[in-house]
Design a protein around this motif. Structure first.
Motif, PDB file in Angstrom:
ATOM      1  N   HIS A  17       0.833  -1.201   0.000  1.00  0.00           N
ATOM      2  CA  HIS A  17       0.000   0.000   0.000  1.00  0.00           C
ATOM      3  C   HIS A  17       0.870   1.255   0.000  1.00  0.00           C
ATOM      4  CE1 HIS A  17      -3.337   2.664   0.651  1.00  0.00           C
ATOM      5  NE2 HIS A  17      -2.780   3.105   1.776  1.00  0.00           N
ATOM      6  N   LYS A  20       2.366   1.895  -3.412  1.00  0.00           N
ATOM      7  CA  LYS A  20       1.346   2.465  -4.300  1.00  0.00           C
ATOM      8  C   LYS A  20       1.160   3.955  -4.013  1.00  0.00           C
ATOM      9  CE  LYS A  20      -3.497   1.835  -5.566  1.00  0.00           C
ATOM     10  NZ  LYS A  20      -4.724   1.082  -5.295  1.00  0.00           N
ATOM     11  N   SER A  24       2.054   7.381  -6.424  1.00  0.00           N
ATOM     12  CA  SER A  24       0.959   8.258  -6.829  1.00  0.00           C
ATOM     13  C   SER A  24       1.384   9.729  -6.866  1.00  0.00           C
ATOM     14  CB  SER A  24      -0.251   8.086  -5.894  1.00  0.00           C
ATOM     15  OG  SER A  24       0.000   8.682  -4.628  1.00  0.00           O
TER      16      SER A  24
END
Length: 168
Positions: A17, A20, A24
């Motif tokens: 997580h 990710k 971003s």
């Protein structure tokens, strides 16, 4: 810029997580790894992580102790992912350094970042009380560290079974 703390138990999906989240943000992400290969099993784990990161084009920094210096040197260069704070704490304690002093210096530096910082940490106090003084000391230090970093973070997420829950 954002300071994000992502916490959870072992194998909860928090690192995936966090990766990710780091990707971003604009810019090439910087992976600041705190693990040390102190035995053969850890060498294998680190090698697997390196191979996985190589496929995503991370800039890598391996920093078992001098985390603050790595964050100073990389600020403005892209989003930074620190994986993980609990390993860094273990390294600091094992080296006989003053973990509370190191933690307070790190927390004080978090204001005014140019680039995002995503910290990964473990929640180690959710289980039973450890049966020895060293483990209890580490558990307590990790809990204090997580509270201090959560207080200076813009966002805090708790990951369970791969599912992030926003706490702050």
């Amino acid at each position: 810029m954002a300071v994000i703390l992502i916490t959870g138990g072992a194998r909860s999906g928090k690192s995936a997580h966090a990766e990710k989240r780091a990707r971003s943000f604009p810019g090439q992400p910087i992976y600041i790894a705190t693990a040390e290969a102190l035995d053969a099993e850890m060498e294998v784990r680190i090698a697997k992580h390196r191979a996985k990161r190589a496929a995503v084009d991370w800039i890598e920094r391996e920093v078992p102790l001098d985390l603050l210096q790595a964050l100073i040197e990389t600020d403005g260069a892209g989003p930074r992912l620190v994986d993980c704070l609990t390993l860094w704490l273990s390294n600091i304690m094992h080296a006989g350094r003053d973990w509370e002093h190191e933690l307070m210096k790190l927390a004080a530096f978090m204001g005014g970042q140019k680039s995002p910082v995503i910290f990964v940490t473990n929640e180690v106090g959710l289980g039973i009380v450890p049966d020895n003084a060293l483990a209890r000391s580490y558990r307590d230090a990790a809990g204090i560290m997580n509270q201090v970093i959560a207080a200076v973070s813009d966002e805090v997420e708790f990951v369970v079974a791969g599912l992030p829950m926003k706490l702050k």
